[in-house]
Design an enzyme around this catalytic site. Structure first.
Site, PDB file in Angstrom:
ATOM      1  NE  ARG A  18      -3.418  -2.386   2.754  1.00  0.00           N
ATOM      2  CZ  ARG A  18      -3.047  -3.597   3.212  1.00  0.00           C
ATOM      3  NH1 ARG A  18      -1.826  -3.806   3.656  1.00  0.00           N
ATOM      4  NH2 ARG A  18      -3.919  -4.587   3.231  1.00  0.00           N
ATOM      5  CE  LYS A  43      -7.997  -3.030   5.066  1.00  0.00           C
ATOM      6  NZ  LYS A  43      -8.511  -3.187   3.726  1.00  0.00           N
ATOM      7  CG  HIS A 106      -5.364  -0.439  -2.918  1.00  0.00           C
ATOM      8  ND1 HIS A 106      -4.605  -0.545  -1.774  1.00  0.00           N
ATOM      9  CD2 HIS A 106      -6.122  -1.555  -2.976  1.00  0.00           C
ATOM     10  CE1 HIS A 106      -4.903  -1.680  -1.168  1.00  0.00           C
ATOM     11  NE2 HIS A 106      -5.823  -2.311  -1.880  1.00  0.00           N
ATOM     12  NE  ARG A 109      -2.829  -4.795  -0.616  1.00  0.00           N
ATOM     13  CZ  ARG A 109      -2.025  -5.515   0.157  1.00  0.00           C
ATOM     14  NH1 ARG A 109      -0.717  -5.361   0.069  1.00  0.00           N
ATOM     15  NH2 ARG A 109      -2.500  -6.384   1.016  1.00  0.00           N
ATOM     16  CG  HIS A 132      -4.694 -10.416   2.039  1.00  0.00           C
ATOM     17  ND1 HIS A 132      -4.957 -10.735   0.726  1.00  0.00           N
ATOM     18  CD2 HIS A 132      -4.657  -9.063   2.084  1.00  0.00           C
ATOM     19  CE1 HIS A 132      -5.064  -9.624   0.024  1.00  0.00           C
ATOM     20  NE2 HIS A 132      -4.880  -8.590   0.830  1.00  0.00           N
ATOM     21  CE1 TYR A 141      -6.235  -7.646  -5.469  1.00  0.00           C
ATOM     22  CE2 TYR A 141      -5.838  -9.179  -3.680  1.00  0.00           C
ATOM     23  CZ  TYR A 141      -5.902  -7.889  -4.161  1.00  0.00           C
ATOM     24  OH  TYR A 141      -5.642  -6.837  -3.329  1.00  0.00           O
TER      25      TYR A 141
END
Length: 179
Positions: A18, A43, A106, A109, A132, A141
């Site tokens: 990010r 995050k 973003h 990413r 994640h 994705y």
């Protein structure tokens, strides 16, 4: 200034970072002996120790030699804010049409994740690469990839599969039939 922008775009794409994660990279996060870089995922706090690509290593070596402080990308803001206004200028200079909307940082990413999946990387590996915690975050994705079912269906209609061959057929390697 343009070199700084190009360097950070490579970081976004090659690290799946990010924009804030890239701006927070420290020179002490880089290990040139092991060719690794520590990305502090903001995050969810899942930090990732990643291998540097050749392009990324060249950038990090250059920036390390010319560093002002411990930050890879020092900013003018002391309050931690990240300026991304320059991205509009980069997109405009590149000639990319913005008719469909804006191109946020973003996007890089997403491009990284999509590129890894399209190359055949397992989704759980992409999950770890992006930091994640939940696989469902990475699964978004998958919509960009043609499904195995769709590939097999196309093979049937192209005449590459006969009845009973569907279970043997591998995607990307169409079966040639003797005629």
């Amino acid at each position: 200034m343009r070199q700084d922008n190009q360097d950070i775009l490579v970081c976004l794409l090659h690290l799946g970072a990010r924009i804030t994660e890239a701006h927070n990279l420290k020179c002490s996060d880089i290990n040139f002996e092991l060719n690794t870089i520590l990305v502090r995922r903001l995050k969810r706090g899942n930090d990732c120790l990643l291998q540097m690509t050749n392009s990324l290593r060249a950038i990090m070596e250059r920036r390390h030699l010319t560093r002002i402080n411990n930050k890879v990308f020092p900013t003018k803001h002391d309050d931690g804010r990240t300026n991304t206004g320059w991205m509009k200028d980069v997109v405009k200079r590149s000639g990319v049409s913005l008719d469909g909307g804006k191109i946020p940082s973003h996007t890089f990413r997403h491009s990284c994740a999509t590129r890894l999946l399209r190359s055949g990387m397992d989704i759980t590996m992409v999950q770890k690469f992006l930091g994640h915690k939940e696989i469902s975050s990475t699964m978004v994705y998958l919509h960009t990839l043609p499904s195995e079912v769709a590939s097999r269906a196309a093979a049937v209609f192209d005449g590459d599969l006969m009845q009973g061959d569907c279970m043997k057929h591998q995607v990307g390697k169409p079966k040639t039939l003797a005629r």
